[in-house]
Scaffold this motif. Structure first.
Motif, short mmCIF file in Angstrom:
data_model
loop_
_atom_site.label_atom_id
_atom_site.label_comp_id
_atom_site.label_asym_id
_atom_site.label_seq_id
_atom_site.Cartn_x
_atom_site.Cartn_y
_atom_site.Cartn_z
N GLU A 109 10.80 2.00 -2.09
CA GLU A 109 10.59 3.44 -2.07
C GLU A 109 9.15 3.72 -1.69
OE1 GLU A 109 11.33 4.91 -6.00
OE2 GLU A 109 9.41 4.21 -6.74
N ILE A 110 8.92 4.96 -1.29
CA ILE A 110 7.56 5.41 -1.05
C ILE A 110 7.25 6.46 -2.11
CG2 ILE A 110 5.98 6.59 0.51
CD1 ILE A 110 7.57 5.42 2.84
N ASP A 111 6.22 6.20 -2.89
CA ASP A 111 5.76 7.16 -3.89
C ASP A 111 4.75 8.06 -3.17
OD1 ASP A 111 4.54 8.57 -5.94
OD2 ASP A 111 4.50 6.85 -7.30
N TRP A 112 5.20 9.25 -2.81
CA TRP A 112 4.37 10.14 -1.99
C TRP A 112 3.21 10.72 -2.77
CZ3 TRP A 112 4.82 9.73 3.00
CH2 TRP A 112 6.02 9.27 3.54
N GLN A 113 3.35 10.88 -4.08
CA GLN A 113 2.24 11.39 -4.88
C GLN A 113 1.08 10.40 -4.91
OE1 GLN A 113 4.03 12.30 -8.69
NE2 GLN A 113 3.82 14.48 -8.27
N ARG A 114 1.40 9.13 -5.11
CA ARG A 114 0.37 8.10 -5.17
C ARG A 114 0.08 7.50 -3.79
NH1 ARG A 114 2.64 3.82 -8.45
NH2 ARG A 114 0.70 2.78 -7.99
N ARG A 115 0.90 7.84 -2.80
CA ARG A 115 0.80 7.29 -1.43
C ARG A 115 0.83 5.77 -1.46
NH1 ARG A 115 0.27 9.84 2.98
NH2 ARG A 115 -1.04 8.27 3.97
N VAL A 116 1.93 5.26 -2.07
CA VAL A 116 2.11 3.82 -2.23
C VAL A 116 3.52 3.45 -1.81
CG1 VAL A 116 2.27 1.99 -3.96
CG2 VAL A 116 0.42 3.63 -4.10
N LEU A 117 3.63 2.36 -1.07
CA LEU A 117 4.92 1.78 -0.71
C LEU A 117 5.25 0.73 -1.77
CD1 LEU A 117 7.25 1.18 1.32
CD2 LEU A 117 5.65 -0.35 2.49
N LYS A 118 6.40 0.89 -2.43
CA LYS A 118 6.81 -0.04 -3.49
C LYS A 118 8.09 -0.74 -3.07
CE LYS A 118 6.88 1.53 -7.67
NZ LYS A 118 7.07 2.36 -8.88
N ALA A 119 8.21 -2.00 -3.41
CA ALA A 119 9.42 -2.75 -3.11
C ALA A 119 9.64 -3.80 -4.19
CB ALA A 119 9.32 -3.41 -1.75
N THR A 120 10.90 -4.17 -4.36
CA THR A 120 11.25 -5.18 -5.35
C THR A 120 11.77 -6.43 -4.66
OG1 THR A 120 13.49 -4.33 -5.57
CG2 THR A 120 11.86 -3.46 -7.09
N GLY A 121 11.66 -7.54 -5.34
CA GLY A 121 12.20 -8.80 -4.84
C GLY A 121 12.57 -9.69 -5.99
N GLN A 122 13.58 -10.51 -5.76
CA GLN A 122 14.00 -11.45 -6.78
C GLN A 122 14.11 -12.83 -6.17
OE1 GLN A 122 17.62 -9.99 -8.52
NE2 GLN A 122 16.51 -8.56 -9.83
N GLY A 123 13.78 -13.83 -6.94
CA GLY A 123 13.87 -15.21 -6.48
C GLY A 123 14.59 -16.06 -7.49
N ALA A 124 15.50 -16.88 -7.01
CA ALA A 124 16.24 -17.78 -7.88
C ALA A 124 15.50 -19.11 -7.98
CB ALA A 124 17.64 -18.00 -7.32
N PRO A 125 15.60 -19.76 -9.11
CA PRO A 125 14.91 -21.04 -9.27
C PRO A 125 15.67 -22.17 -8.56
CG PRO A 125 16.19 -20.58 -11.21
CD PRO A 125 16.31 -19.36 -10.32
N ASP A 126 14.95 -23.22 -8.23
CA ASP A 126 15.55 -24.43 -7.68
C ASP A 126 16.07 -25.22 -8.88
OD1 ASP A 126 16.27 -26.79 -6.50
OD2 ASP A 126 14.26 -27.30 -5.80
N LEU A 127 17.36 -25.33 -8.99
CA LEU A 127 17.95 -26.00 -10.15
C LEU A 127 17.71 -27.50 -10.13
CD1 LEU A 127 21.27 -24.00 -10.44
CD2 LEU A 127 19.12 -23.66 -11.67
N ASN A 128 17.27 -28.05 -9.00
CA ASN A 128 16.98 -29.48 -8.91
C ASN A 128 15.50 -29.77 -9.08
OD1 ASN A 128 19.68 -30.17 -8.40
ND2 ASN A 128 19.45 -29.61 -6.26
N ALA A 129 14.71 -28.77 -9.41
CA ALA A 129 13.26 -28.96 -9.59
C ALA A 129 13.01 -29.84 -10.81
CB ALA A 129 12.57 -27.62 -9.76
N PRO A 130 11.93 -30.62 -10.78
CA PRO A 130 11.65 -31.52 -11.91
C PRO A 130 11.27 -30.81 -13.21
CG PRO A 130 9.89 -31.61 -10.27
CD PRO A 130 10.97 -30.77 -9.70
N SER A 131 10.78 -29.56 -13.11
CA SER A 131 10.43 -28.82 -14.33
C SER A 131 10.63 -27.33 -14.08
CB SER A 131 8.98 -29.08 -14.74
OG SER A 131 8.11 -28.46 -13.81
N ILE A 132 10.64 -26.57 -15.16
CA ILE A 132 10.80 -25.12 -15.06
C ILE A 132 9.62 -24.50 -14.34
CG2 ILE A 132 9.79 -24.56 -17.30
CD1 ILE A 132 12.86 -22.84 -15.90
N ALA A 133 8.43 -25.08 -14.50
CA ALA A 133 7.24 -24.55 -13.84
C ALA A 133 7.34 -24.69 -12.33
CB ALA A 133 5.99 -25.28 -14.35
#
Length: 167
Positions: free
Chosen positions: A24-48
């Motif tokens: 969305e564009i917040d016209w009052q603050r003049r800011v472009l905002k966006a969301t994103g999600q990322g899934a974890p690699d289930l084969n990674a050696p650790s949660i980090a």
């Protein structure tokens, strides 16, 4: 045939509702905002390690969503930013560079290593050809360019990731 209509509505309505809730564009603050999600690699050696990959994926998705939201914005000349970017490769490259500099303002870390984040880019940081010619939607400058993402029952927080050395 009529029996399929309720099933089709159940399948298609959530897809159309989700498609608009990414930026969305917040016209009052003049800011472009966006969301994103990322899934974890289930084969990674650790949660980090899994979380690092998920953060990169979430940021890339948020940047893509910001670009798509920006492309739909209207210019004072009556065209859209998308048309302008389609016709000017150099401008498109500069805009993508500015969007890569987006900063995360809200980050939510899930217990499985997944990440959800919200990024913001001030409109004034975009190239002047766009920033000075954006037209706020009719009906007031306070309305966003698209619907705000509706949060689920979890509230994103700005918390740092756990120590990369911890397992």
């Amino acid at each position: 045939m009529l029996r399929l209509l309720p099933f089709a509505l159940l399948v298609l309505v959530p897809l159309t509702a989700r498609a608009d809730a990414t930026g969305e564009i917040d016209w009052q603050r003049r800011v472009l905002k966006a969301t994103g999600q990322g899934a974890p690699d289930l084969n990674a050696p650790s949660i980090a390690v899994a979380r690092l990959g998920a953060e990169r994926a979430a940021m890339a998705t948020a940047q893509r969503n910001a670009l798509e939201t920006l492309k739909g914005a209207t210019l004072e000349s009556g065209g859209t930013v998308g048309t302008l970017l389609q016709n000017d490769g150099a401008l498109r490259t500069r805009v993508q560079g500015k969007l890569r500099a987006a900063r995360a303002v809200k980050t939510h870390y899930y217990s499985d290593g997944g990440v959800s984040l919200v990024v913001e880019v001030p409109l004034d940081q975009l190239p002047a050809e766009i920033a000075q010619n954006l037209k706020a939607p009719a009906g007031g400058a306070a309305k966003p360019a698209s619907p705000s993402p509706s949060p689920s029952n979890t509230t994103p927080t700005s918390t740092p990731a756990p120590d990369a050395g911890a397992k």
